[in-house]
Design an enzyme around this catalytic site. Structure first.
Site, mmCIF file in Angstrom:
data_model
loop_
_atom_site.group_PDB
_atom_site.id
_atom_site.type_symbol
_atom_site.label_atom_id
_atom_site.label_comp_id
_atom_site.label_asym_id
_atom_site.label_seq_id
_atom_site.Cartn_x
_atom_site.Cartn_y
_atom_site.Cartn_z
ATOM 1 N N CYS A 88 17.186 48.788 -50.280
ATOM 2 C CA CYS A 88 15.776 48.520 -50.574
ATOM 3 C C CYS A 88 15.591 47.053 -50.895
ATOM 4 O O CYS A 88 15.352 46.678 -52.054
ATOM 5 C CB CYS A 88 15.307 49.390 -51.733
ATOM 6 N N TYR A 100 24.984 33.540 -49.252
ATOM 7 C CA TYR A 100 25.340 32.205 -48.747
ATOM 8 C C TYR A 100 24.604 31.837 -47.468
ATOM 9 O O TYR A 100 24.951 30.827 -46.847
ATOM 10 C CB TYR A 100 26.848 32.127 -48.451
#
Ligand code: PLP
Length: 461
Positions: A389, A362
């Site tokens: 990662c 968001y």
């Protein structure tokens, strides 16, 4: 920027703080509205919660850990209950659900919203009275509806014509008459201080008001006479600070209520206004107190009902974030501190997007502080990142931390009670953190840490 392949925030290059973030006079100071009420700095400068030091919590439960201030959560639940007298307050379980929290909100007199079979099972296993449960969802399966009927949940929020048919058939078979609401999409989209009122509603939830589906759904339920139509429901958004979106939504939904009365001679006895009340994640957020919200919403409903010549229906609301969000902070340990070409300092912690996806998902803003000590160093603009990662694995986009922040320090991020543990994942096979409830100087584990054995137990190939 959101579409950047390497992560939502990866394309955002630069080392300047956003306009709202000022270097603090005291980098150790806690901004009270951001923290659970029992959090303070002790004499040694380290954070304490209800009298317990964060270093002790970290030693006992490990990091990352979600730390819940139980009294804070309970008092926010009570604040809503007291600020909305004669209104049923449904805690929206999607924000964060576990048995201990269900018991807390039940003891404080709240109802509970669930939206999947898993949430329903958790609610029932915690002893939540079924009649105080509302069941949401745009794609409830036959199995989920059957379970809800058999358990006797208080109300089911209808979301599609398919669902009306499914539930009607199940209710006929069982000779029961479940209470239902029709979820109406009112064409109001509200977030923070802004809202958009449109004529059409392009989203998966509910029945369109403008297109006539909402009226058709209500007529169908009334005409078939199998389900007990208690009222209409609307939920207009999240992290809302302003009641003007509710005003437009109430006007529209009460006009539908009047249309139903005029067409079928039925005045529906209930109305649900949904949730979405905002909280403070950073100093830019200034949410209204529940008392103020309660007064404003009551006034809106009273005047819109008067305009339509309707009796004021029995109201319900569904706050999730505003009850559990501010009651929790996440405690992490710093692993590395990296200054990248004088551009930005990255403080890597031992969790990340697997325990808080909201920053990546968001573009949410959070705050942070070094929690295990006070520092005399200058404030340094830093970015708190996780261990995943993924370049977009950011926990706190911008925060001033002391310039001597170092590996081994504990960093606390407040406002993580809602939509963090509940949206947590096992990305990179990172086990999900535990939740520890603290009250009156003692801590108890309410959700244990996942283990690598838990992960491997699912891997049966
Ligand atoms: C129908 C409904 N009610 C209540 C809520 C809770 O919203 P919040 O946690 O922002 O109060 C949501 C959130 O998505 C929702 O979809």
């Amino acid at each position: 920027m959101r579409a950047h392949e390497a992560g939502a925030l990866h394309g955002d290059i630069g080392h300047r703080e956003p306009a709202w973030l000022r270097p603090p006079v005291d980098v150790n100071a806690l901004v009270p509205q951001l923290w659970p009420r029992a959090v303070a700095r002790g004499v040694d400068g380290a954070l304490t919660v209800a009298g317990l030091g964060v270093a002790d919590l970290a030693a006992e439960y490990g990091t990352p850990v979600y730390v819940l201030d139980e009294d804070d959560l309970r008092s926010r639940a009570r604040d809503f209950r007291d600020a909305f007298p004669d209104v049923d307050v449904y805690y929206a379980g999607k924000a964060f659900l576990c048995r201990a929290v269900i018991r807390m909100i039940a003891e404080e007199g709240l109802h509970l919203d669930v939206c999947t079979g898993g949430e329903l099972a958790t609610a029932l296993s915690a002893g939540m009275p079924a009649e105080r449960i509302g069941f949401h969802g745009n794609n409830k399966s036959v199995a989920e509806l059957t379970r809800a009927l058999d358990a006797g949940v208080g109300r089911i929020i209808l979301d599609s014509f398919t669902e009306i048919d499914r539930l009607t058939a199940l209710a006929r078979e069982r000779k029961v008459r479940p209470g239902v609401l029709v979820r109406v999409t009112v064409g109001v989209e509200a977030h923070t201080h802004e809202f958009i009122a449109t004529a059409h509603e392009d989203q998966k939830f509910g029945f369109s008001l403008a297109g006539g589906a909402a009226a058709a759904a209500a007529f169908k339920v009334i005409d078939e006479g199998v389900l007990d139509l208690r009222g209409l429901h609307s939920h207009i958004g999240s992290q809302i600070f302003d009641t003007s979106g509710f005003e437009v939504s109430a006007r529209r939904i009460l006009a539908l209520q009047a249309q139903i009365r005029d067409a079928r001679g039925v005045e529906l006895p209930e109305l649900d206004l949904g949730g979405g009340f905002g909280i403070a994640y950073t100093t830019q957020d200034d949410p209204a107190a529940p008392q103020e919200l309660g007064k404003r919403l009551r006034k809106i409903i009273d005047s819109e009902c008067a305009a339509e010549n309707l009796a004021v229906p029995h109201l319900s609301i569904e706050p999730g974030r505003a009850i559990v969000g501010p009651a929790v902070f996440t405690l992490y340990e710093v692993g590395t501190v990296k200054n990248v070409d004088g551009l930005r300092t990255y403080v890597s912690v031992d969790g990340g997007m697997s325990d808080n996806i909201r920053t990546a998902l968001y573009d949410a803003s959070y705050s942070a502080t070094v929690a295990n000590r006070a520092s005399t160093a200058e404030p340094l603009l830093a970015r708190v990142v996780g261990k995943h990662c993924e370049a977009g694995d950011i926990v706190v986009k911008d925060e001033f931390l002391p310039a001597d922040v170092q590996p081994g320090d504990l960093v606390a991020v407040p406002g993580t009670g809602a939509y963090c543990r509940s949206m947590a994942s096992n990305y990179n096979h990172v086990p999900r953190p535990p939740v520890v409830a603290v009250r009156d100087g003692s801590a108890r584990l309410i959700v244990r840490r996942e283990t690598e054995e838990d992960l491997l137990a699912l891997d049966v190939g």
